[in-house]
Design an enzyme around this catalytic site. Structure first.
Site, short mmCIF file in Angstrom:
data_model
loop_
_atom_site.label_atom_id
_atom_site.label_comp_id
_atom_site.label_asym_id
_atom_site.label_seq_id
_atom_site.Cartn_x
_atom_site.Cartn_y
_atom_site.Cartn_z
CB THR A 1 48.19 41.42 48.60
OG1 THR A 1 48.55 40.02 47.90
CG2 THR A 1 48.45 41.12 49.79
CD GLN B 1 43.33 31.38 41.79
OE1 GLN B 1 43.72 31.02 43.19
NE2 GLN B 1 44.40 31.42 40.61
CG ASP C 1 49.71 36.32 46.93
OD1 ASP C 1 48.57 35.65 46.11
OD2 ASP C 1 49.93 37.00 46.23
CG MET D 1 47.09 32.35 41.32
SD MET D 1 46.22 34.18 41.43
CE MET D 1 46.46 34.33 39.33
N GLY D 2 49.30 31.22 44.56
CA GLY D 2 50.26 31.01 45.47
C GLY D 2 52.22 30.11 45.15
NE ARG D 3 56.75 33.49 42.83
CZ ARG D 3 56.79 32.77 41.58
NH1 ARG D 3 57.56 32.15 41.93
NH2 ARG D 3 55.79 33.93 40.53
CD GLU E 1 51.15 30.57 41.19
OE1 GLU E 1 50.81 30.13 40.59
OE2 GLU E 1 51.21 32.03 41.68
#
Length: 298
Positions: free
Chosen positions: A25, A185, A27, A71-73, A128
Site C-alpha cells: 500500500t 502518485q 499509503d 492522497m491520505g485519508r 486529501e
C-alpha cells in the site's frame, strides 16, 4: 484486513489454503511493519513532482499560491513525502496532514506570513483527508462530494486543494492554483525507487517461501536495522496484529506548528526513495506486462 477475511472465510469453508499477506500500500499506514511496498516509489514521485512544481512556479514574477493535494485519508505519509522536496530546497512552505486538526483561520494566517515573506510565492501541500475540529473534511466545505461513498463505504474525497485555493484567492487577491496528484502518485512506474522495487520483490519471495512451508495467517513485514547505514530485514507477523490497525505519523515527527516535518521523518523516508528503476522501454514508451486473469476454482 482483506487477507485476514479471506483466511477466515476459507477456514470456514474447510478449504485448505495457506494465506500470507504482502503489505502492499502506498499509503504506508499498515501496523507492524516499518514501511510498506510501494511507499518508497510513490514518495519519490511525489517529492520529485513537488520540486518541479516549485521550480515552475518561480518562472513567473507575479504572485502565485499553489496548493498541492496528495492522497491520505487518515494518515499523512504520502503528503509528508513532499518534505523531502523541501529538504532539497525546492519544496512546500507549509504542509498539512490529517494527524493535525485543521483550522482555517490558522491556515490563512500561516499562508499570509509566508506570502509576505516570499514576495507572493507560496507552495502548500495538503492531505486529501484533513479535517476540522468538528471532524468535517475540508473538501466538504466547497461541494457535496463527500456525500458520495467509495467501495468501502468511505466518503469520496478529493477537491481539498480546490477549496483552499479558492479561499486563498478570495483572501489574498492573487492567482491561486489547485493541483491534485490523484492517481498519478500510485501508478508512476517510470519514477519507481530501486530500493522499493527490490524490497517488494523480496517480500513477495518471502511470502511464497512461508506459504509453501505450511505457515498461514501471517503477513510479511519490514524491519529496519537500528544502524547508521540503512538495511531492511524481513519477518512475519500475525494477521490479527495488522487487521483494522492504522499507523500514523508520530506527532514528534511533525513540527510544533503542525505545518512541516522534522529531521526524524527525513531520516526515515530518504533511504526508501534511493535508486532508479525504470520499466523496459520500446520506441520511447514503457512496455508493461499483460497478465491473464484466471478465476480460481474453489
Amino acid at each position: 484486513d482483506t487477507c485476514n477475511k479471506i483466511s477466515k472465510y476459507l477456514q470456514a469453508q474447510n478449504y485448505e489454503c495457506n494465506i500470507i499477506g504482502v503489505p502492499k500500500t502506498i499509503d504506508n499506514d499498515l501496523a507492524a511493519t516499518d514501511h510498506c511496498p510501494g511507499y518508497g516509489s510513490a514518495a519519490r514521485y511525489i517529492a520529485i513532482s513537488t520540486m518541479e512544481v516549485y521550480l515552475d512556479a518561480r518562472v513567473y514574477d507575479t504572485p502565485m499560491v499553489c496548493v498541492l493535494e496528495v492522497m491520505g485519508r487518515n494518515a499523512g505519509w504520502l503528503t509528508a513525502a513532499t518534505a523531502l522536496a523541501a529538504y532539497k530546497g525546492a519544496g512546500p512552505d507549509l504542509i498539512y496532514l490529517p494527524e493535525i486538526v485543521f483550522d482555517m483561520d490558522k491556515f490563512i494566517s500561516d499562508v499570509k506570513k509566508v506570502y509576505e515573506k516570499n514576495n507572493g510565492k507560496v507552495i502548500i501541500t495538503v492531505s486529501e483527508g484533513i479535517k476540522d475540529k468538528a471532524g468535517r473534511y475540508i473538501s466538504e466545505y466547497g461541494s457535496d462530494l463527500a456525500k458520495e461513498k467509495d467501495a468501502f463505504g468511505h466518503a469520496q474525497l478529493g477537491g481539498t486543494a480546490q477549496v483552499l485555493a479558492s479561499k486563498l484567492k478570495q483572501v489574498l487577491g492573487c492567482k491561486a492554483r489547485a493541483i491534485e496528484f490523484s492517481l498519478l502518485q500510485r501508478c508512476a512506474s517510470h519514477c519507481a525507487s530501486k530500493t522499493d522495487v527490490e524490497e517488494a520483490f523480496n517480500a513477495g519471495r518471502m511470502a511464497v517461501k512461508y506459504a509453501v512451508s505450511g505457515i498461514t495467517d501471517h503477513m510479511v513485514a519490514y524491519e529496519r536495522d537500528n544502524t547508521p547505514e540503512y538495511k531492511c530485514n524481513y519477518k512475519i507477523v500475525n494477521l490479527s496484529e495488522v487487521a483494522n490497525a492504522e499507523k500514523k505519523i508520530p506527532r514528534e515527527w511533525i513540527n510544533e506548528e503542525g505545518t512541516g516535518l522534522t529531521q526524524a521523518f527525513i531520516d526515515y523516508a530518504l533511504p526508501l526513495i534511493q535508486g532508479e528503476s525504470s520499466p523496459p522501454m520500446e520506441n520511447g514508451l514503457p512496455r508493461f506486462a499483460k497478465l491473464k486473469k484466471v478465476k480460481a476454482q474453489i
